[in-house]
Motif scaffolding. Structure first.
Motif, short mmCIF file in Angstrom:
data_model
loop_
_atom_site.label_atom_id
_atom_site.label_comp_id
_atom_site.label_asym_id
_atom_site.label_seq_id
_atom_site.Cartn_x
_atom_site.Cartn_y
_atom_site.Cartn_z
N LYS A 113 2.72 1.59 -3.32
CA LYS A 113 1.79 2.05 -4.35
C LYS A 113 1.56 3.56 -4.23
CE LYS A 113 -2.82 1.66 -4.15
NZ LYS A 113 -4.14 1.00 -4.08
N LYS A 117 -2.26 4.48 -18.68
CA LYS A 117 -3.45 5.35 -18.60
C LYS A 117 -3.12 6.65 -19.30
CE LYS A 117 -5.36 3.39 -14.36
NZ LYS A 117 -5.77 3.58 -12.96
N ILE A 126 -1.41 3.04 -10.58
CA ILE A 126 -1.34 1.65 -10.14
C ILE A 126 -2.47 1.33 -9.17
CG2 ILE A 126 0.07 -0.03 -8.86
CD1 ILE A 126 2.52 1.33 -10.01
N ASP A 127 -3.21 0.25 -9.46
CA ASP A 127 -4.31 -0.15 -8.58
C ASP A 127 -3.82 -1.07 -7.46
OD1 ASP A 127 -6.12 1.27 -10.13
OD2 ASP A 127 -6.36 -0.42 -11.51
N HIS A 128 -2.96 -2.02 -7.83
CA HIS A 128 -2.48 -2.94 -6.80
C HIS A 128 -1.04 -3.35 -7.10
CE1 HIS A 128 -2.60 -6.62 -9.32
NE2 HIS A 128 -3.51 -5.94 -9.96
N ASP A 178 -4.55 -2.54 -20.45
CA ASP A 178 -3.76 -3.65 -19.93
C ASP A 178 -2.74 -3.99 -21.02
OD1 ASP A 178 -2.65 -6.06 -19.23
OD2 ASP A 178 -4.54 -6.99 -18.61
N SER A 226 -7.55 3.57 -20.45
CA SER A 226 -6.82 2.74 -19.51
C SER A 226 -6.59 1.39 -20.17
CB SER A 226 -7.64 2.60 -18.23
OG SER A 226 -6.91 1.89 -17.29
N ALA A 259 -3.89 8.01 -10.10
CA ALA A 259 -3.87 6.63 -9.57
C ALA A 259 -3.51 5.64 -10.68
CB ALA A 259 -5.24 6.29 -8.99
N ASN A 317 2.33 6.26 -7.13
CA ASN A 317 1.21 7.04 -7.67
C ASN A 317 1.39 8.55 -7.43
OD1 ASN A 317 -0.10 4.90 -8.81
ND2 ASN A 317 -1.55 4.60 -7.13
N GLU A 344 0.83 -1.21 0.00
CA GLU A 344 0.00 0.00 0.00
C GLU A 344 0.87 1.26 0.00
OE1 GLU A 344 -3.25 0.97 -0.48
OE2 GLU A 344 -3.32 -1.11 -1.17
#
Length: 364
Positions: free
Chosen positions: A125, A306, A144-146, A269, A267, A142, A129, A122
């Motif tokens: 990240k 993104k 990176i989500d995880h 992948d 966004s 944001a 971010n 966390e």
């Protein structure tokens, strides 16, 4: 530039009637940086995927050298344009990275270097971010989500672009109007309008109108408006050659230009899209990133991109990022009204680098 169109076609094949917006410059730079530590098939797949071939050792050094030059030119500050593009490495605390990798990453990609405790995903990240958010002026807060606690390294590229139109639109002439997302759906948008001389070209073969809107400085946006039902035909023809043909044929004429204000984001992948484009080894157990660790024990677990585009009367702001224009009707000159899906390419004229590319299906 070829990479931009190949990636675009891959992204569009997933969702034909959606907005698309990404930065080819950002994606290719991030993977070129990764390639500094790649070897064998992993290396050749990355570079071939980015559109480079006949990969001798000298050629590979030249590719890194050309990225270095382009980044240097793009980062040169022009008073009228803000264009920041940069790279960073976030490395797990205590992890030993090969010295040559760090030297080359610094020499060619001028990386910022940070060490991170990925056992606290966390916090790590948040750190990454926040860095991206600052570098993109708050536009990509944001990325990176995880993060997996097993992360060893995060390679990152950011791009931020803000430029003013050479000829701005008068906000008092912006009106509400309909934008036809498809044959049976329309949305209300704010349509900008300006009567002026513009470089434009109608491509008979592809049935589309091409308009160039220069920014102050060295950047320009190319807006491509396919005739009704011709979007797919134009998309299939997108290539360096097609763009060159359009540029050669641009002709100055007086237009009533109507362009919508735009605010969209994308966004992606990248891992998924790259695997479909034949870049597979780097994401699998066959990955050879031994230039980074000294061992063949690393692979890429996720890759994301993104981007965001905002176009208004004064100009364009794009991050990680891309742009569009629109106008109201006066009978005296030809009207080009961007009131149905269109394409946008933002490039830098000095390097011909495609900074952003996108398709506007719904400007809102």
């Amino acid at each position: 530039a070829d990479f931009a169109f190949r990636f675009y076609k891959q992204a569009v094949s997933k969702e034909a009637d959606k907005n698309v917006f990404f930065s080819p410059m950002s994606i290719s730079t991030a993977f070129a940086l990764l390639a500094v530590g790649a070897k064998s098939t992993t290396l050749s797949q990355i570079f071939e995927g980015l559109g480079f071939d006949s990969l001798t050792e000298t050629r590979i050094r030249d590719i890194h050298g050309s990225f270095h030059k382009v980044l240097a030119v793009l980062n040169c500050t022009d008073v009228n344009v803000t264009l920041n593009i940069g790279n960073a490495l976030f490395v797990a605390v205590g992890y030993k990275i090969q010295e040559t990798f760090l030297q080359n990453a610094k020499q060619f990609y001028d990386v910022d270097y940070f060490s991170n405790d990925f056992n606290k995903p966390e916090e790590a990240k948040k750190h990454i971010n926040k860095y991206v958010e600052e570098k993109t002026e708050g536009k990509i807060p944001a990325l990176i989500d995880h993060l997996d606690p097993n992360t060893i390294l995060v390679l990152l590229n950011y791009i931020y672009f803000k430029a003013t139109w050479e000829k701005s639109f008068d906000p008092l002439r912006t009106r509400e109007d309909d934008f036809f997302v498809n044959t049976n759906t329309s949305v209300r948008i704010n349509m900008m309008q300006r009567q002026d001389k513009y470089d434009s070209y109608y491509d008979q073969d592809l049935s589309c109108e091409v308009v160039e809107l220069p920014y102050q400085g060295t950047a320009r946006a190319l807006f491509i408006l396919p005739d009704d039902g011709k979007m797919k035909q134009v998309e299939d023809a997108l290539s360096k050659e097609t763009i060159c043909k359009w540029e050669k044929n641009l002709d100055t004429r007086r237009l009533d230009l109507q362009l919508p204000k735009i605010s969209i984001s994308g966004s992606y992948d990248i891992k998924k899209l790259f695997m479909e484009m034949g870049i597979t080894d780097v994401f699998s157990n066959n990955a050879d990133l031994s230039g980074i660790s000294g061992r063949r024990d690393l692979r890429v677990s996720q890759a994301i991109h993104k981007a965001l585009l905002e176009v208004d009367e004064s100009g364009t702001e794009a991050a990680g990022a891309t742009a569009v224009m629109v106008n109201r009707f006066l009978p005296s000159f030809p009207t080009i009204k961007f009131n149905r899906p269109f394409l946008i390419l933002i490039s830098d004229k000095t390097t011909s680098a495609t900074l952003f590319m996108g398709k506007i299906v719904d400007p809102t």
